[in-house]
Design an enzyme around this catalytic site. Structure first.
Site, mmCIF file in Angstrom:
data_model
loop_
_atom_site.group_PDB
_atom_site.id
_atom_site.type_symbol
_atom_site.label_atom_id
_atom_site.label_comp_id
_atom_site.label_asym_id
_atom_site.label_seq_id
_atom_site.Cartn_x
_atom_site.Cartn_y
_atom_site.Cartn_z
ATOM 1 C CD1 TRP A 1 -32.569 -12.836 -40.570
ATOM 2 C CD2 TRP A 1 -33.214 -14.103 -38.847
ATOM 3 N NE1 TRP A 1 -31.870 -14.015 -40.629
ATOM 4 C CE2 TRP A 1 -32.238 -14.813 -39.589
ATOM 5 C CE3 TRP A 1 -33.763 -14.714 -37.714
ATOM 6 C CZ2 TRP A 1 -31.811 -16.090 -39.246
ATOM 7 C CZ3 TRP A 1 -33.341 -15.991 -37.379
ATOM 8 C CH2 TRP A 1 -32.380 -16.660 -38.127
ATOM 9 C CD GLU B 1 -19.419 -15.559 -42.154
ATOM 10 O OE1 GLU B 1 -20.484 -15.391 -41.530
ATOM 11 O OE2 GLU B 1 -18.308 -15.324 -41.651
ATOM 12 C CD GLU C 1 -12.772 -16.560 -38.821
ATOM 13 O OE1 GLU C 1 -13.534 -17.341 -38.226
ATOM 14 O OE2 GLU C 1 -13.134 -15.425 -39.192
ATOM 15 C CG HIS D 1 -6.777 -39.641 -38.837
ATOM 16 N ND1 HIS D 1 -6.355 -40.880 -38.399
ATOM 17 C CD2 HIS D 1 -5.766 -38.784 -38.588
ATOM 18 C CE1 HIS D 1 -5.140 -40.776 -37.877
ATOM 19 N NE2 HIS D 1 -4.758 -39.506 -37.981
ATOM 20 C CE LYS E 1 -15.390 -14.662 -41.622
ATOM 21 N NZ LYS E 1 -15.375 -14.285 -40.230
ATOM 22 C CB CYS F 1 -35.800 -8.119 -35.823
ATOM 23 S SG CYS F 1 -36.614 -9.685 -36.065
ATOM 24 N NE ARG G 1 -30.126 -5.940 -35.116
ATOM 25 C CZ ARG G 1 -29.715 -6.199 -33.888
ATOM 26 N NH1 ARG G 1 -28.570 -5.708 -33.474
ATOM 27 N NH2 ARG G 1 -30.419 -6.948 -33.079
ATOM 28 C CE LYS H 1 -20.937 -7.933 -37.181
ATOM 29 N NZ LYS H 1 -19.763 -8.622 -37.702
ATOM 30 C CG ASN I 1 -35.754 -6.686 -32.706
ATOM 31 O OD1 ASN I 1 -36.551 -6.490 -33.608
ATOM 32 N ND2 ASN I 1 -34.644 -5.996 -32.539
ATOM 33 N N GLY I 2 -37.145 -10.682 -31.070
ATOM 34 C CA GLY I 2 -37.163 -11.751 -30.067
ATOM 35 C C GLY I 2 -38.252 -12.759 -30.402
HETATM 36 C C1 AGP Z 1 -18.590 -14.675 -38.298
HETATM 37 O O1 AGP Z 1 -18.217 -14.154 -39.508
HETATM 38 C C2 AGP Z 1 -20.010 -14.659 -37.979
HETATM 39 N N1 AGP Z 1 -20.622 -13.434 -38.220
HETATM 40 C C3 AGP Z 1 -20.405 -15.353 -36.673
HETATM 41 O O2 AGP Z 1 -19.822 -16.617 -36.663
HETATM 42 C C4 AGP Z 1 -20.125 -14.638 -35.340
HETATM 43 O O3 AGP Z 1 -18.766 -14.630 -35.058
HETATM 44 C C5 AGP Z 1 -20.930 -15.349 -34.233
HETATM 45 O O4 AGP Z 1 -22.300 -15.233 -34.512
HETATM 46 C C6 AGP Z 1 -20.634 -14.820 -32.852
HETATM 47 O O5 AGP Z 1 -20.985 -13.482 -32.706
HETATM 48 P P1 AGP Z 1 -20.460 -12.633 -31.487
HETATM 49 O O6 AGP Z 1 -18.975 -12.545 -31.604
HETATM 50 O O7 AGP Z 1 -21.118 -11.291 -31.649
HETATM 51 O O8 AGP Z 1 -20.881 -13.326 -30.237
#
Ligand code: AGP
Length: 613
Positions: free
Chosen positions: A75, A493, A486, A509, A490, A2, A27, A608, A101-102
């Site tokens: 969210w 997501e 990675e 394996h 990417k 949020c 976010r 985010k 938020n939370g």
């Molecule tokens: C990556 O593209 C993501 N947005 C996610 O994996 C992110 O790296 C992860 O949530 C960790 O966030 P931070 O680096 O702010 O701790």
């Protein structure tokens, strides 16, 4: 997660809050709302979905003569993402509103208690409990009522409260969820869950700590401890980010802009820290004495998601060059396993935001066990930087795209510096070697800058035969194994294609069973120490008719014998390949997601900054 924006001051409320919420869109959210005070009454608008829906129903209210109010992007955690569950939430009188938020963990018992007392609820959220709880304690002092209510609450919150009885005041509070204030003599007082909404108005930021409450007015802010009730004096920090950094600047998406910003982010992260004449590294903000550095017996690297991939690369670097054993943990696992940590262990958290709940919990545990904590972080003043003993900042600027790009390569640059620093302090690396590696790192930004436009064009053409794939594999060896992970993250997501990353040697394996003529495989095959091994693995994929895309070193003609789809990258020092080889993986994901019409900057279900567990 949020987003909260609050404002009190001379400007018209709705545009300030709406623009602020747009700057928090990254976010992740699924509904939004806004409330302001006009002629002594609260006016509230809420809607499901994107902010555009909220803007549509606001209509002429955008020009409302209001100067105090709150906005929120939600969210969903408790209750579906409907208009009724969208914030702000009101008490029974409709004269008090809350954005939050939370998670209020004991909301069930509080809700039952309040229902018994006759309160009526209009949503399924945990947040609404807060509005009624404050109402329960409210006489004529809003600060006192909020403090009493929060004393009953278990869980996490960043909170904004507005009450018609105090028409010039917003109350803000935080516990385990980020909240910052922006202050400016003429513009007024701002609160937000992150810095970007404040940037058009002020660079004067106050970072709140847990269990602090703020009485925010247009011309003042007073901070209190929720534990003692006493006033807290806090420094107002001047930040170097500006408003344009949080805008798209002519790019179609923030993600693409941030991919192109990587050379600058690397330069900013490295510059001033490495002496190009001697290769000597300075990281004074790490706050560790030479004795403490000499006493480290083991390093734990703790992170989530993309930042965890940076940690995996760093393990190779630190063990090779500084010769210190390294363990790498996903923070959500680290925090729940039996940790063999003591004062001889250095724990390093890696986080773009500095607010990730699991990573924060991890460093708190390690600190309690006696470990020194260093954080590699991109956000000045974030919770993690304040709780760590020392920090190595990445200077990537604000990262808005949910998919982390420039923050990741800056983390790698910072971790490489960190490695050189440790190696130097512990006498593990000759000055010549340090100098060579240091210079390579400094030069890398220019290499990336020069190749980016050409690379994007090549990848754009290439993805025409891959963008509609259902699955994708990414494979790499050694330093490039984490880059395979990675790349897969990417792609999945932002394009929603199922993608997995593997160490090339691991294919036989199990995963090789997936290979057939329909399975695209992106292979990272630079001319490095494990090149021949990588080639053998790639031949095995070819033999099973896998559709290979290879990324390799300029001039390596052999790759063309394996597949037609080869992307060449300039040759750099092999230790720096993980930074270089990340770029085509990012562009491939970006171009595929774009081609599929996906919401690149705000992928579904993602946030985010993951500030809840
Ligand atoms: C990556 O593209 C993501 N947005 C996610 O994996 C992110 O790296 C992860 O949530 C960790 O966030 P931070 O680096 O702010 O701790």
């Amino acid at each position: 997660m949020c987003g909260i924006v609050g404002y009190v001051g001379r400007r018209m409320l709705v545009p300030v809050v709406l623009e602020g919420l747009k700057r928090l869109e990254y976010r992740g959210y699924d509904s939004a709302g806004i409330v302001y005070l006009q002629d002594g009454a609260l006016v509230k608008y809420r809607s499901e979905g994107k902010l555009q829906n909220l803007e549509n129903i606001l209509g002429e209210a955008i020009g409302a003569p209001a100067h105090i109010g709150l906005g929120h992007t939600r969210w969903a955690t408790h209750g579906a993402p409907t208009t009724e569950n969208a914030h702000p939430h009101s008490d029974c009188t409709g004269e008090l509103v809350v954005v939050h938020n939370g998670i209020i963990e004991n909301y069930h018992s509080l809700r039952n208690e309040l229902l018994e007392k006759g309160h009526t609820f209009a949503s399924e959220t945990d947040t609404e409990v807060l509005a009624h709880l404050i109402e329960e304690y409210l006489e004529d002092d809003l600060r006192a009522a909020v403090s009493k209510a929060l004393a009953r609450v278990e869980g996490s919150y960043a909170l904004g409260v507005l009450w018609t009885g105090m028409p010039d005041t917003l109350i803000a509070a935080r516990n385990h969820s980020p909240l910052v204030l922006g202050v400016h003599d003429e513009e007024g007082g701002f609160m937000a869950s992150d810095i970007p909404p404040l940037l058009p108005y002020t660079d004067q930021i106050v970072f709140l700590d847990d269990l602090e409450l703020v009485v925010l007015k247009g011309d003042s802010h007073t901070i209190y401890s929720l534990v003692t009730g006493d006033k807290v004096e806090k420094e107002v920090k001047t930040i170097s980010w500006n408003s344009a950094m949080a805008e798209k600047g002519g790019f179609k998406h923030f993600m693409l802009k941030e991919i192109y910003e990587q050379p600058q982010a690397i330069i900013d992260t490295v510059s001033g820290r490495i002496n190009p004449e001697t290769g000597s590294v300075e990281l004074p903000e790490m706050n560790l004495s030479d004795d403490e550095l000499a006493g480290i017996e083991r390093i734990f690297l703790v992170a989530c998601g993309t930042s965890w991939h940076a940690a995996l690369v760093a393990k190779y670097w630190i063990e090779r060059w500084a010769k210190i054993p390294v363990e790498v943990d996903i923070a959500s696992e680290f925090r729940y396993r039996k940790l063999l940590i003591d004062e001889k262990v250095l724990t390093v958290s890696i986080s773009q935001s500095g607010e990730t709940a699991d990573t924060l919990a991890g460093i708190r545990l390690a600190r309690d066990l006696g470990s020194k904590i260093v954080t590699i972080c991109n956000v000045v003043g974030s919770t993690m930087t304040r709780e760590a003993h020392g920090t190595v900042y990445t200077h990537a600027g604000p990262e808005i795209g949910v998919a982390s790009t420039k923050a990741f390569t800056s983390q790698l640059a910072a971790l490489f510096l960190f490695t050189l620093y440790l190696a130097e302090k512990r006498g593990r690396m000759e000055a010549d070697k340090r100098l060579e590696l240091g210079r390579e790192l400094i030069n890398l930004a220019a290499v990336i800058d020069a190749m980016l436009p050409r690379l994007q064009e090549e990848i754009k053409k290439l993805i025409e035969s891959y963008y509609d794939a259902r699955d994708f594999l990414f494979v790499g060896r050694g330093l490039n194994f984490p880059i395979a992970l990675e790349g897969a993250l990417k792609l999945k997501e932002i394009s929603y294609i199922h993608a997995e990353g593997y160490a090339s040697g691991e294919l036989k394996h199990g995963p090789i069973a997936l290979i057939d003529k329909d399975m695209p495989v992106l292979g990272l095959a630079p001319k490095d120490a494990v090149y021949q091994k990588s080639i053998s693995n790639l031949e095995e994929i070819k033999a099973r008719q896998g559709r290979l895309i290879l990324i390799g070193t300029e001039g390596d003609e052999h790759l063309k014998c394996i597949t037609d789809d080869v992307i060449y990258l300039p040759e750099v020092h092999e230790e720096l390949n993980p930074i270089l080889y990340t770029i085509p993986a990012q562009l491939l994901s970006y171009e595929i997601a774009s081609r599929r019409g996906c919401d690149v900057d705000q992928p579904r279900n993602l946030a985010k900054s993951v500030t809840v567990e």
